[in-house]
Design a protein around this motif. Structure first.
Motif: not given
Length: 195
Positions: A74-79, A100-105, A119-121, A146-147
């Protein structure tokens, strides 16, 4: 074997702006994600990535190997991206992309159930628990202003600690703990008698 030499060591382009790495001991693979919007998958015995994933539209900030399905990353990326993506790490095939409607941190798999926490920012700074593979939202946890920068799980896999840019740590009961099998005295005694 990974070399520890510094002077004159080969530095692959994927590691020049690396933000996150994750080791998968089951298949001896390493995944790296960086500011170049790429996720590279490496065999530990190789100096070059076996798979370059270039689907992301922002820096790859989160990586997590499934404990339930071999070669599932699984991968997640920024804004500019705001998605969780699921890949077959043996060939780089994209299984699914979930907005996800927000950056994935950060990402964490449950060790007991087929669930994943993200977890999101920006914009909501939340933690979301998803049922995999349907990606149905099970819960949304709010508490950071915050993020969320990083998450980790307790040894039993039930409690997540999140660290955020608001300089706080939050502790969340997010998953069911791994159940340890208890042996009765008679089972222990019969096992000892067999020795």
């Amino acid at each position: 074997m990974v070399s520890r030499r510094r002077s004159g060591a080969h530095r692959p382009k994927c590691f020049l702006e690396t933000l996150t790495i994750s080791l998968y001991l089951r298949t001896l693979q390493l995944a790296s994600g960086g500011n170049d919007n790429k996720c590279c998958i490496w065999e530990l015995s190789s100096r070059e990535p076996r798979v370059d994933i270039i689907d992301h539209k922002a820096a790859v900030k989160a990586l997590a190997w499934s404990p339930h399905q071999r070669n599932l990353l699984a991968t997640g990326a920024g804004t500019a991206d705001r998605c969780i993506r699921f890949y077959n790490s043996s060939n780089g095939e994209l299984f699914r992309s979930v907005p996800t409607n927000s950056q994935v941190c950060s990402l964490q798999w449950s060790t007991t159930n087929r669930e994943i926490a993200s977890a999101h920012g920006f914009s909501q700074n939340q933690i979301t628990i998803w049922q995999y593979p349907t990606m149905t939202k099970m819960a949304e946890l709010n508490g950071h202003s915050s993020r969320v920068l990083h998450t980790t799980l307790s040894p039993d896999g039930s409690v997540m600690c999140s660290a955020a840019a608001d300089e706080t740590l939050q502790f969340w009961k997010v998953f069911e703990p791994a159940v340890k099998k208890k042996h009765s005295r008679s089972e222990s005694k019969s096992a000892a008698d067999k020795r």
